[in-house]
Scaffold this active site. Structure first.
Site, PDB file in Angstrom:
ATOM      1  N   ARG A 197     -10.332 -11.514   1.939  1.00  8.61           N
ATOM      2  CA  ARG A 197     -11.141 -12.618   1.405  1.00  8.61           C
ATOM      3  C   ARG A 197     -10.383 -13.949   1.490  1.00  8.61           C
ATOM      4  NH1 ARG A 197     -11.595  -9.400  -4.171  1.00  8.61           N
ATOM      5  NH2 ARG A 197     -11.293  -7.714  -2.664  1.00  8.61           N
ATOM      6  N   LYS A 223       0.842  -1.200   0.000  1.00  9.01           N
ATOM      7  CA  LYS A 223       0.000   0.000   0.000  1.00  9.01           C
ATOM      8  C   LYS A 223       0.875   1.248   0.000  1.00  9.01           C
ATOM      9  CE  LYS A 223      -4.029  -1.746   2.566  1.00  9.01           C
ATOM     10  NZ  LYS A 223      -5.031  -1.504   1.510  1.00  9.01           N
TER      11      LYS A 223
HETATM   12  N1  BES Z   1      -8.302  -3.661   4.279  1.00 11.83           N
HETATM   13  C1  BES Z   1      -8.413  -3.276   2.927  1.00 11.83           C
HETATM   14  C2  BES Z   1      -9.711  -2.551   2.613  1.00 11.83           C
HETATM   15  C3  BES Z   1      -9.851  -1.160   3.150  1.00 11.83           C
HETATM   16  C4  BES Z   1      -9.278  -0.091   2.501  1.00 11.83           C
HETATM   17  C5  BES Z   1     -10.620  -0.933   4.264  1.00 11.83           C
HETATM   18  C6  BES Z   1      -9.455   1.188   3.002  1.00 11.83           C
HETATM   19  C7  BES Z   1     -10.802   0.339   4.746  1.00 11.83           C
HETATM   20  C8  BES Z   1     -10.212   1.399   4.112  1.00 11.83           C
HETATM   21  C9  BES Z   1      -8.357  -4.503   2.045  1.00 11.83           C
HETATM   22  O1  BES Z   1      -7.555  -5.532   2.476  1.00 11.83           O
HETATM   23  C10 BES Z   1      -7.805  -4.060   0.741  1.00 11.83           C
HETATM   24  O2  BES Z   1      -6.680  -3.672   0.701  1.00 11.83           O
HETATM   25  N2  BES Z   1      -8.618  -4.131  -0.300  1.00 11.83           N
HETATM   26  C11 BES Z   1      -8.224  -3.718  -1.586  1.00 11.83           C
HETATM   27  C12 BES Z   1      -8.760  -4.715  -2.585  1.00 11.83           C
HETATM   28  C13 BES Z   1      -8.219  -4.540  -3.970  1.00 11.83           C
HETATM   29  C14 BES Z   1      -6.753  -4.901  -4.000  1.00 11.83           C
HETATM   30  C15 BES Z   1      -9.004  -5.439  -4.892  1.00 11.83           C
HETATM   31  C16 BES Z   1      -8.809  -2.335  -1.843  1.00 11.83           C
HETATM   32  O3  BES Z   1      -9.923  -2.063  -1.401  1.00 11.83           O
HETATM   33  O4  BES Z   1      -8.116  -1.516  -2.436  1.00 11.83           O
HETATM   34 MN    MN Z   2      -5.561  -5.331   1.852  1.00 12.75          MN
END
Ligand code: BES
Ligand code: MN
Ligand code: ZN
Length: 498
Positions: free
Chosen positions: A352, A278
């Site tokens: 997931r 990230k």
């Molecule tokens: N934990 C995050 C989702 C999230 C992001 C929750 C911001 C709250 C605030 C999750 O694990 C994630 O990183 N999801 C990705 C999925 C994508 C790679 C398909 C996302 O939402 O960007």
């Molecule tokens: Mn994530």
């Protein structure tokens, strides 16, 4: 400090207390408690309304010190807004604001008459419960990782009495149990990830089970999960020295042969994104990525404290998602506990991957009558619904309706998104049974669709709490959502099935 709550029926003009709390509407309309205080105090409230010092604007507060004619030392006058549009959400807001105002005063207790205010379509038990929960929410302070303070500088608010008839006592009892669950969830989620790691969550659950009858806890470590075939969950944890745990709590509040309800919560104690790292700014918020775990554990605590006549299991996959020489990578193919293979296209879609194995395990081990998972699963859900509504996905219309109703009643609201099979092709992979991401569009739904592949034949619903689990900003705290929604849903099940 936790607040103590009680019920009373004393008159507002004669009750001896450091502070009475009464409400006034916009346009000079007094509630009945405000009217009695006003009369006893020779029109003191009306005078301040005429001068414009008290407007009645929703959530506004005015303190009157030692007005003549009253036994109370102070009166806190709370604005209720326009009477015509007064509703449940406004009621909750004024309960929060009035507690914040009380907290600023040098008093240890207060008597609130807000619980008498008429709220459309809500009864007295609801009003007392909501007032107590609002007060407890406002009174919560995070202190765990500050240098311990000397004695507080001023007297602290420790108790609030609400006025209501005795039949509202169920509301107060429910509030006490729910407040404990919500505090448990908020505290766990607020803790930093160097304290709240997978082993810490397992330890908290173990200790809770030791302290309560009818509750047992079983923790699977990575070696046991390896033997059982949790290939997807374990891949996510491989980059971290904090090894994964699967926390399984069991509450036997119902008949021995009743099928349990099951809650499953995403417990990523920190989400760096892994090799699909990230960006730096805002990454600190990913300590809240165990908000689903905190939420289902909090609902479990509330259920036990309420002694609800149900059987409930709570399953938490607790894992840290880190980049490392041994971390899983994009293009890896994992074999999940279900046997389905998964192509990893992004290691940041890790929630997931731990949930699918936890869901399979839950279904196989307990044959529950329903499974609800809660997860801070997708940024896409925050884009779709913002910070107010939890995303709800289910193929079972009746289950979805039950959860929406529980959210509406508690104001811990959810909004439904479709899980139509039309979206499933977005998860097609050339190298495995399913891919772990579904492309640009409908990100919250394709995440739900991924989980749907692992819950076939189950009565299952998914709550995406990415937007609702914590408040934004540097000082943003965990909200305790969806503890109220889940607990209310269980309360409703005991009311209809018995
Ligand atoms: N934990 C995050 C989702 C999230 C992001 C929750 C911001 C709250 C605030 C999750 O694990 C994630 O990183 N999801 C990705 C999925 C994508 C790679 C398909 C996302 O939402 O960007
Ligand atoms: Mn994530
Ligand atoms: Zn995550």
């Amino acid at each position: 400090m936790t607040l103590q709550f009680s019920l009373g029926s004393a008159a507002p003009e004669t009750v001896e207390t450091p502070c009475v709390v009464v409400g006034v509407y916009e346009g000079g309309v007094l509630t009945s408690a405000a009217a009695r205080v006003n009369t006893a105090a020779q029109g003191a409230i009306k005078q301040q309304m005429e001068s414009g010092d008290i407007t009645g604007k929703a959530g506004s507060t005015t303190v009157m010190f030692a007005p003549a004619g009253l036994a109370a030392k102070r009166v806190l006058v709370v604005g209720l807004g326009a009477q015509k549009s007064f509703d449940a959400a406004r009621y909750q807001k004024i309960c929060l604001e009035s507690t914040r105002a009380l907290g600023r005063l040098p008093i240890d207790s207060a008597v609130s008459y807000l619980s008498e205010v008429d709220v459309p379509n809500r009864d007295a038990a609801w009003r007392v419960r909501t007032a107590a929960l609002g007060a407890d929410h406002a009174a919560y302070r995070y202190t765990a990782t500050f240098k311990p303070r000397e004695k507080p500088a001023q007297t602290e608010l420790g108790a609030i009495q609400f006025t209501a008839s005795d039949d509202a006592v169920t509301g107060l009892d429910q509030a006490k149990a729910m407040a404990e669950g919500i505090r448990f969830a908020r505290e766990l989620a607020n803790l930093p990830p160097n304290i709240c790691n997978p082993a810490y969550i397992a330890e908290q659950a173990t200790q809770f089970a030791e302290r309560h009858d009818k509750v047992s806890c079983n923790v699977l470590d990575h070696v046991e999960m390896e033997k059982l075939g949790f290939g997807s969950l374990l891949a996510v944890g491989r980059g971290s020295v904090n090894k994964p745990k699967l926390v399984v709590l069991n509450y036997q509040g119902g008949n021995a042969d009743d099928k349990p309800y099951a809650f499953v919560g995403k417990g990523i104690t920190f989400d760096t994104g892994g090799i699909s790292l990230k960006p730096g700014p805002g990454m600190e918020e990913m300590k809240f990525d165990m908000g689903g775990a905190a939420g289902v554990l909090g609902a479990f605590v509330a259920t036990v404290k309420m002694n609800l006549p149900v059987n409930l299991v709570c399953v938490v996959p607790a894992v840290e998602n880190m980049p490392d020489g041994d971390a899983y990578r994009p293009s890896d193919v994992l074999t999940s506990l279900s046997g389905l293979t998964i192509e990893v296209l992004n290691t940041d879609a890790e929630g997931r991957l731990i949930l699918c194995d936890a869901l399979t395990y839950t279904a196989q081990t307990f044959q529950p009558q329903a499974i609800i998972d809660a997860a801070t699963l997708t940024g896409a859900c925050v884009i779709a619904l913002g910070k107010h509504a939890t995303g709800l996905m289910s193929k079972h219309d009746d289950l979805a309706a039950e959860l929406l109703a529980a959210g509406e009643l508690t104001l811990d609201r959810a909004w439904r998104l479709p899980l139509w099979d039309d979206y499933q092709t977005q998860l097609d992979s050339g190298f495995a049974d399913v891919a772990n991401i579904g492309g640009k569009s409908a990100g919250a739904i394709t995440a739900g669709c991924f989980l749907a592949r692992f819950t076939e034949g189950q009565r299952w619903a998914h709550l995406d709490i990415a937007g609702t689990a914590w408040d934004e900003g540097r000082k943003g705290l965990a909200t305790g959502r969806p503890v109220s929604l889940l607990t209310q849903w269980l309360i409703d099940r005991t009311a209809t099935s018995h």
